[in-house]
Design an enzyme around this catalytic site. Structure first.
Site, PDB file in Angstrom:
ATOM      1  N   ASN A 718     104.418  21.411 -57.086  1.00  9.39           N
ATOM      2  CA  ASN A 718     103.089  21.393 -56.481  1.00  9.39           C
ATOM      3  C   ASN A 718     102.782  20.251 -55.520  1.00  9.39           C
ATOM      4  O   ASN A 718     101.873  20.376 -54.708  1.00  9.39           O
ATOM      5  CB  ASN A 718     102.027  21.355 -57.576  1.00  9.39           C
ATOM      6  CG  ASN A 718     102.090  22.554 -58.483  1.00  9.39           C
ATOM      7  OD1 ASN A 718     101.987  23.687 -58.026  1.00  9.39           O
ATOM      8  ND2 ASN A 718     102.283  22.314 -59.765  1.00  9.39           N
ATOM      9  N   TYR A 719     103.487  19.128 -55.631  1.00  9.71           N
ATOM     10  CA  TYR A 719     103.054  17.952 -54.881  1.00  9.71           C
ATOM     11  C   TYR A 719     104.028  17.423 -53.841  1.00  9.71           C
ATOM     12  O   TYR A 719     103.605  16.833 -52.850  1.00  9.71           O
ATOM     13  CB  TYR A 719     102.712  16.824 -55.856  1.00  9.71           C
ATOM     14  CG  TYR A 719     101.454  17.076 -56.622  1.00  9.71           C
ATOM     15  CD1 TYR A 719     100.215  16.973 -56.003  1.00  9.71           C
ATOM     16  CD2 TYR A 719     101.479  17.420 -57.966  1.00  9.71           C
ATOM     17  CE1 TYR A 719      99.051  17.207 -56.697  1.00  9.71           C
ATOM     18  CE2 TYR A 719     100.323  17.660 -58.672  1.00  9.71           C
ATOM     19  CZ  TYR A 719      99.108  17.550 -58.034  1.00  9.71           C
ATOM     20  OH  TYR A 719      97.952  17.792 -58.721  1.00  9.71           O
ATOM     21  N   ILE A 720     105.319  17.550 -54.113  1.00  6.94           N
ATOM     22  CA  ILE A 720     106.284  16.980 -53.189  1.00  6.94           C
ATOM     23  C   ILE A 720     106.585  17.988 -52.083  1.00  6.94           C
ATOM     24  O   ILE A 720     107.023  19.104 -52.378  1.00  6.94           O
ATOM     25  CB  ILE A 720     107.587  16.599 -53.928  1.00  6.94           C
ATOM     26  CG1 ILE A 720     107.287  15.532 -54.972  1.00  6.94           C
ATOM     27  CG2 ILE A 720     108.653  16.143 -52.949  1.00  6.94           C
ATOM     28  CD1 ILE A 720     108.412  15.295 -55.960  1.00  6.94           C
TER      29      ILE A 720
END
Length: 761
Positions: A718-720
DNA sequence: GCCCCTACTTAGCAGAGAGGGA
DNA sequence: TCCCTCTCTGCTAAGTAGGGGC
């Protein structure tokens, strides 16, 4: 598919809740689905389907808009007078070609009621090569085959019952189903949780009464014995497990075939995967943390509860026989295919596209691009919040400190929560008791965040942040009071929009996660084996996971696993020392010529060496005994004569001899060299191999320890920014398969295809 | 300006399945 | 080949965000 066959095969499969599953109710006119009014649902009258065209923008509007845009672009191109290809123009040409193809495809006669989602080995749709800045319209045409309903409850065999005060209970079938929900999960932590028990039991009693009561009056949870039900489901699991590989494959392939048509839809004429096409089965609500409603009964969902969303001209998937859909919608501004409301939390559930669909991909891409954009604003935002630490307006100060916390510690926004939810907080909902101040500038954060995961950090903050936090805690504020009493995520986000449209608190998490990953990857030297590079990549990933506080519960097997690896390392070390001792046996002079090589010879105490020897011998004995038992077990099933006990004795005897040899070695420190062909070179090469194995195992151990309570997956998913991983893969020559699983490669196909070794966040 | 609602993303857990060592 | 461990995937709970109504 033969319905009887499906029944018998599926009877052995299992649902998520651990219940045996009979057949899945489809919406293809399966007559077996009867409305028994389970869990209080009355028999539903057949009503005409409500059809609403809920489009905020019609496809006509969309066409008009598109046309206008095309003209504008056309003008623009001429004005510039360049021959540079415009993505949109290319897309238009491509689209019109595709449209022709699509029309042809859709005109193909379909089987009476099912839309065929043929995979004609067509090229993967490269949506990322097209321009699309219209967020409002989610699809142009959408066809699908509806949703898959969970199987009905299979009544328990007559000898399996709930016992109350040691008496067997005859339950109405609807209540039996609920008793089974609990019985099947008797060995879980949930079932031991008093809140879960209470909520379950109060719903259970209600359902018993609603359906005519039982032969025994059920009043007290402690008098209920669900163990027979538990055993029943456990035995079903065992049966399933004991099937041959071929049987399991057969069952799986039947299941896949049956589900195939729900797995795909036609999105703008292209075959795309649907995500969660299964309606959630009834069961007991498993709330996280101390959720006040945990254990309550989640009711069965019927077609009458489900609304579908598809094109106006799309065939409406037939509901299961005797049933009707709640509503048919044609809203192309939303990305859901079906929706219903869940009774425990009263929340809306959706069937959405799969993660590898163009729609989700595009929105993911936009998320990361927005986070990248923040790069250009972050300097100003930081400058402003530092200035506002001293603002005369309280709201501005609160906004500044909150932005600081979100920026520096990657806190979530922290929206307000209702009484009937678990008490968790984020930045804006932090309370007095969640923050402890230690002068001059240390702050201890201790609170439960999303999913009731504890956030505990003792950190040094900007001196003015410290002062402000002290101000926000000033009397008359007391435990229970909001720290940021003027601030909500909504106010904060509106403020952030002033810097950059679309900027919200959550963008900071994405930005900081990806920025951290980029910085960490930049530190990795481009050297070593693929394995070593992967370990370093994971270490970078771990930094991000720690920043985002992504935790997991330590696996039950963790401590044992660590012990095993440590033991192995010590055993290998011991073996290495033995080899070196052998080398000296062959050539004593080496101790003088290569003193460093033999430095470690005294690194094991006699006690430890003894302990290692004991372990090695015990393991050998166990191995031999187990193998003997296993071989005999096999021979027994084949009706062949068993291996004689003497054979085992003989093998154990050899191990005893080895043990004696080791014991002697303990005193002499001179291992016996049994082969005449052994040379110093051969032994040295064995030492080298052992050293490599020790290095690998040590790395593995370190990795295991570091990862035991950190979940790497969430940040990766979800974030990288996936393009960072692709860059790493290409620049460091690490196969992408080592960094992304199959699903991640599918989800991030756009990144794999578009980023190169020079890409930067 | 607040609250509620809808829509979608983010999250950990549990079971399935893959993979590796004996 | 078998068994055990670890990783992956599916599931669904729990967040965020933003629009609309009052």
């Amino acid at each position: 598919m033969d319905i009887e066959k499906r029944r018998s095969t599926a009877a052995l499969s299992e649902s998520h809740d651990g219940f045996p599953v009979t057949e899945s109710r489809s919406n293809t006119g399966d007559t077996s689905m009867k409305d028994e009014g389970t869990l209080g649902s009355p028999s539903l009258p057949v009503s005409p389907i409500k059809t609403t065209s809920h489009k905020r923008k019609t496809s006509d509007d969309f066409e008009k808009k598109k046309k206008k845009k095309k003209t504008d672009k056309h003008k623009h191109k001429h004005k510039n007078g360049t021959k540079k290809e415009n993505g949109n123009d290319l897309a238009t040409v491509k689209n019109s070609k595709e449209k022709k193809k699509r029309v042809k495809k859709e005109e193909t006669p379909l089987d009476s009621q099912t839309i065929e989602m043929k995979d004609e080995e067509e090229e993967k749709y490269r949506w990322w090569e097209e321009n699309n800045d219209n967020d409002e319209i989610k699809w142009h045409s959408l066809k699908h085959n509806g949703v898959l309903f969970p199987p009905e409850h299979v009544p328990l065999p007559s000898h399996v019952k709930l016992y109350y005060d040691k008496k067997p209970v005859d339950l109405p079938i609807q209540a039996e189903e609920v008793a089974c929900f609990f019985g099947a999960m008797l060995n879980t932590e949930h079932a031991q949780n008093p809140a879960f028990q209470n909520n379950f039991f109060s719903d259970f009693k209600k359902i018993v009464l609603e359906h005519g009561g039982a032969n025994v009056e059920i009043e007290n949870f402690d008098n209920c014995d669900f163990s027979k039900i538990f055993e029943h489901y456990e035995s079903q699991k065992t049966i399933k497990k004991s099937l041959t590989a071929a049987q399991k494959r057969e069952i799986k392939s039947e299941k896949d075939k049956f589900e195939e048509k729900y797995k795909y839809c036609l999105l703008n004429g292209r075959r795309e995967r649907v995500g969660n096409f299964r309606i959630e089965p009834p069961g007991l609500f498993r709330g996280r943390g101390s959720h006040p409603k945990t254990g309550r009964v989640k009711k069965r969902i019927y077609p009458e509860d489900v609304s579908l969303n598809l094109s106006e001209d799309a065939p409406i998937p037939p509901p299961p026989e005797g049933h009707q859909w709640k509503e048919i919608k044609h809203d192309n501004t939303v990305a859901w295919l079906a929706t219903w409301r869940e009774n425990v939390t009263n929340t809306v559930k959706y069937v959405l596209f799969a993660a590898d669909s163009s729609l989700k991909g595009r929105s993911d891409f936009k998320k990361f691009e927005k986070a990248r954009e923040l790069k250009n604003y972050i300097h100003r935002i930081r400058k402003d919040y530092k200035k506002n630490f001293s603002s005369k307006v309280m709201l501005e100060r609160q906004m500044a400190v909150a932005t600081y916390l979100i920026d520096v510690f990657a806190l979530r926004a922290g929206g307000e929560k209702a009484e009937d939810e678990a008490d968790t907080v984020g930045c804006c909902s932090l309370r007095y008791e969640h923050v402890t101040l230690k002068p001059p500038n240390t702050v201890v954060f201790d609170f439960l965040g999303k999913d009731s995961i504890r956030y505990y950090q003792e950190v040094n903050v900007h001196e003015k942040v410290f002062k402000n936090l002290r101000l926000f805690k000033k009397s008359p504020k007391q435990p229970g009071d909001d720290l940021f009493d003027r601030l909500t995520p909504n106010i904060l986000n509106k403020h952030l929009q002033n810097y950059l449209p679309g900027l919200s608190a959550k963008v900071f998490r994405t930005y900081n996660a990806s920025k951290t990953m980029q910085d960490q990857l930049d530190l990795i030297p481009n050297e070593g084996t693929v394995g070593e590079k992967v370990v370093k990549y994971n270490a970078a990933n771990r930094e991000v996971a720690i920043l985002c506080n992504h935790q997991r519960t330590k696996p039950k097997s963790h401590d044992m696993g660590v012990q095993r690896i440590s033991d192995n390392i010590r055993e290998m070390f011991w073996q290495k020392l033995r080899l070196k001792r052998m080398i000296l046996e062959l050539d004593k002079s080496l101790k003088k010529t290569k003193p460093y090589y033999f430095e470690e010879l005294d690194d094991l105490s006699v006690e430890e060496e003894q302990a290692i020897q004991d372990r090695v011998i015990a393991k050998e004995r166990e191995k031999v005994t187990k193998k003997f038992a296993r071989d005999n077990e096999k021979l027994k099933t084949e009706d062949s004569p068993l291996l004689p006990e003497a054979m085992l004795e003989e093998k154990l005897q050899k191990i005893d001899e080895l043990a004696a040899e080791y014991k002697k070695e303990l005193k002499t420190r001179k291992p016996e060299i049994k082969s005449v062909t052994v040379t110093v070179e051969k032994l040295e090469s064995q030492v080298e191999k052992l050293e490599q194995r020790i290095r690998n195992a040590t790395l593995l151990l370190q990795d295991k320890e570091d990862n035991s309570q950190v979940a790497l997956g969430t940040s990766k998913l979800n974030y990288i920014d996936p393009r960072l991983t692709v860059m790493f893969s290409k620049k460091y020559d690490v196969p992408i398969e080592k960094l992304f699983s199959k699903t991640l490669r599918e989800k991030f196909a756009w990144a794999i295809e578009s980023a190169d070794e020079n890409w930067t966040f």
